[in-house]
Design an enzyme around this catalytic site. Structure first.
Site, PDB file in Angstrom:
ATOM      1  N   CYS A  36      33.175 -10.293  -7.665  1.00  0.00           N
ATOM      2  CA  CYS A  36      31.888 -10.732  -8.217  1.00  0.00           C
ATOM      3  C   CYS A  36      32.029 -11.417  -9.571  1.00  0.00           C
ATOM      4  CB  CYS A  36      30.941  -9.546  -8.351  1.00  0.00           C
ATOM      5  SG  CYS A  36      31.566  -8.307  -9.486  1.00  0.00           S
ATOM      6  N   CYS A 105      32.908  -2.334  -6.776  1.00  0.00           N
ATOM      7  CA  CYS A 105      32.416  -2.192  -8.148  1.00  0.00           C
ATOM      8  C   CYS A 105      33.018  -0.970  -8.817  1.00  0.00           C
ATOM      9  CB  CYS A 105      30.910  -2.044  -8.163  1.00  0.00           C
ATOM     10  SG  CYS A 105      30.054  -3.268  -7.187  1.00  0.00           S
TER      11      CYS A 105
HETATM   12 FE1  FES Z   1      30.066  -6.852  -9.819  1.00  0.00          FE
HETATM   13 FE2  FES Z   1      29.205  -4.566  -8.879  1.00  0.00          FE
HETATM   14  S1  FES Z   1      28.628  -6.536  -8.207  1.00  0.00           S
HETATM   15  S2  FES Z   1      30.581  -4.909 -10.482  1.00  0.00           S
END
Ligand code: FES
Length: 128
Positions: A36, A105
């Protein structure tokens, strides 16, 4: 959606422990999440091989905040060796589990913590 996050996750997300920065930290660990692009930083104060203080800063999502908060509670007061044995899995379990899509995450927190300890050990070895 209801039931996606455990109560513990919601609690650590809403009231994260040990948020912030330690200016004169003995060790700092930073990791970026390849999935992400979010960033996590962990700061440590170490005395006599014990983690005396630990704080985190993250640009991550709610699950990242909750896992970071939990990891700081899990390693506070521990020896460096014990803290190094705290895994991503253990953090997720301590939170009562995370939704599968959010497991990536949770990897940030323990990884950044391990890096901060390695950073401390490197600096410490040099100083001797
Ligand atoms: Fe990036 Fe959870 S979506 S740390």
């Amino acid at each position: 959606a209801e039931g996606v996050y455990t109560e513990k996750v919601m609690d650590h997300f809403a009231n994260p422990r040990n948020v912030g920065e330690i200016k004169d930290a003995d060790g700092v660990g930073e990791v970026g999440n390849a999935k992400c692009g979010d960033i996590m930083r962990i700061y440590l104060k170490v005395e006599d091989n014990i983690i005396k203080d630990v704080k985190f800063k993250t640009f991550g999502c709610g699950a990242a905040i909750a896992t970071s908060s939990m990891v700081t509670e899990m390693v506070m007061g521990k020896t460096l060796e014990d803290a190094l044995t705290v895994t991503n899995q253990a953090v997720a379990e301590a939170l009562g589990g995370l939704p599968p899509v959010k497991m990536h995450c949770s990897n940030l927190a323990a990884d950044a913590m391990h890096k901060a300890i390695q950073d401390y050990m490197k600096k410490h070895a040099k100083a001797e």
